[in-house]
Design a protein around this motif. Structure first.
Motif, PDB file in Angstrom:
ATOM      1  N   THR A   1       0.228   1.679  -4.970  1.00 50.39           N
ATOM      2  CA  THR A   1       1.204   2.033  -3.940  1.00 50.39           C
ATOM      3  C   THR A   1       1.390   3.540  -3.860  1.00 50.39           C
ATOM      4  O   THR A   1       1.645   4.194  -4.871  1.00 50.39           O
ATOM      5  CB  THR A   1       2.557   1.362  -4.225  1.00 50.39           C
ATOM      6  OG1 THR A   1       2.369  -0.047  -4.344  1.00 50.39           O
ATOM      7  CG2 THR A   1       3.550   1.622  -3.105  1.00 50.39           C
ATOM      8  N   THR A   2       1.277   4.084  -2.657  1.00 55.58           N
ATOM      9  CA  THR A   2       1.585   5.485  -2.402  1.00 55.58           C
ATOM     10  C   THR A   2       3.052   5.569  -2.011  1.00 55.58           C
ATOM     11  O   THR A   2       3.507   4.839  -1.127  1.00 55.58           O
ATOM     12  CB  THR A   2       0.717   6.040  -1.258  1.00 55.58           C
ATOM     13  OG1 THR A   2      -0.662   5.935  -1.639  1.00 55.58           O
ATOM     14  CG2 THR A   2       1.054   7.488  -0.952  1.00 55.58           C
ATOM     15  N   TYR A   3       3.796   6.438  -2.675  1.00 53.81           N
ATOM     16  CA  TYR A   3       5.217   6.624  -2.401  1.00 53.81           C
ATOM     17  C   TYR A   3       5.398   7.962  -1.698  1.00 53.81           C
ATOM     18  O   TYR A   3       4.940   9.001  -2.195  1.00 53.81           O
ATOM     19  CB  TYR A   3       6.021   6.626  -3.700  1.00 53.81           C
ATOM     20  CG  TYR A   3       5.987   5.298  -4.417  1.00 53.81           C
ATOM     21  CD1 TYR A   3       6.988   4.360  -4.219  1.00 53.81           C
ATOM     22  CD2 TYR A   3       4.946   4.984  -5.280  1.00 53.81           C
ATOM     23  CE1 TYR A   3       6.956   3.135  -4.864  1.00 53.81           C
ATOM     24  CE2 TYR A   3       4.905   3.766  -5.942  1.00 53.81           C
ATOM     25  CZ  TYR A   3       5.910   2.847  -5.723  1.00 53.81           C
ATOM     26  OH  TYR A   3       5.860   1.646  -6.368  1.00 53.81           O
TER      27      TYR A   3
ATOM     28  N   ASN B   1       0.809  -1.221   0.000  1.00 54.01           N
ATOM     29  CA  ASN B   1       0.000   0.000   0.000  1.00 54.01           C
ATOM     30  C   ASN B   1       0.839   1.268   0.000  1.00 54.01           C
ATOM     31  O   ASN B   1       0.456   2.279  -0.579  1.00 54.01           O
ATOM     32  CB  ASN B   1      -0.907   0.051   1.227  1.00 54.01           C
ATOM     33  CG  ASN B   1      -1.920  -1.053   1.240  1.00 54.01           C
ATOM     34  OD1 ASN B   1      -2.151  -1.694   0.235  1.00 54.01           O
ATOM     35  ND2 ASN B   1      -2.509  -1.287   2.384  1.00 54.01           N
ATOM     36  N   MET B   2       1.973   1.226   0.733  1.00 58.66           N
ATOM     37  CA  MET B   2       2.737   2.453   0.921  1.00 58.66           C
ATOM     38  C   MET B   2       4.218   2.137   1.054  1.00 58.66           C
ATOM     39  O   MET B   2       4.587   1.158   1.690  1.00 58.66           O
ATOM     40  CB  MET B   2       2.246   3.174   2.180  1.00 58.66           C
ATOM     41  CG  MET B   2       2.824   4.550   2.389  1.00 58.66           C
ATOM     42  SD  MET B   2       2.079   5.391   3.818  1.00 58.66           S
ATOM     43  CE  MET B   2       0.428   5.686   3.209  1.00 58.66           C
TER      44      MET B   2
ATOM     45  N   GLU C   1       5.401  13.141  -2.887  1.00 60.38           N
ATOM     46  CA  GLU C   1       4.424  12.065  -2.747  1.00 60.38           C
ATOM     47  C   GLU C   1       3.792  11.785  -4.091  1.00 60.38           C
ATOM     48  O   GLU C   1       3.658  12.661  -4.932  1.00 60.38           O
ATOM     49  CB  GLU C   1       3.365  12.395  -1.698  1.00 60.38           C
ATOM     50  CG  GLU C   1       2.535  13.623  -1.977  1.00 60.38           C
ATOM     51  CD  GLU C   1       1.591  13.962  -0.834  1.00 60.38           C
ATOM     52  OE1 GLU C   1       0.843  13.084  -0.382  1.00 60.38           O
ATOM     53  OE2 GLU C   1       1.618  15.130  -0.417  1.00 60.38           O
TER      54      GLU C   1
ATOM     55  N   THR D   1       1.429   8.378  -6.368  1.00 57.95           N
ATOM     56  CA  THR D   1       0.826   7.053  -6.382  1.00 57.95           C
ATOM     57  C   THR D   1       1.069   6.422  -7.742  1.00 57.95           C
ATOM     58  O   THR D   1       0.817   7.054  -8.766  1.00 57.95           O
ATOM     59  CB  THR D   1      -0.686   7.134  -6.104  1.00 57.95           C
ATOM     60  OG1 THR D   1      -0.884   7.759  -4.836  1.00 57.95           O
ATOM     61  CG2 THR D   1      -1.313   5.754  -6.078  1.00 57.95           C
TER      62      THR D   1
END
Length: 70
Positions: A34-36, A16-17, A28, A30
């Protein structure tokens, strides 16, 4: 190459992250599911230092960027 490998791995394992630090700025984004998050430096010499607050509630993740100096 490395980023492609990691993105495929994260998709395969339903990540997820992903959080890392630091570059010389906050970032930030996505990609896929996945959020980076990339943190900026936490130093007094940086113009706008801050930190990350991460909240985990069950299977939910939330975050906020907090400023060191208000």
């Amino acid at each position: 190459e490395e980023s492609d490998f990691l993105m495929k791995l994260f998709l395969e394992h339903n990540v997820n992250m992903a959080i890392s630090g630091h570059l010389h700025y906050k970032q930030e984004g996505t990609f896929g599911n996945t959020t980076y998050l990339v943190m900026d430096p936490l130093t007094e010499n940086y113009s706008d230092p801050g930190y990350l607050t991460l909240t985990v509630a069950g299977d939910q993740l939330s975050y906020s960027f907090e400023k060191l100096h208000q």
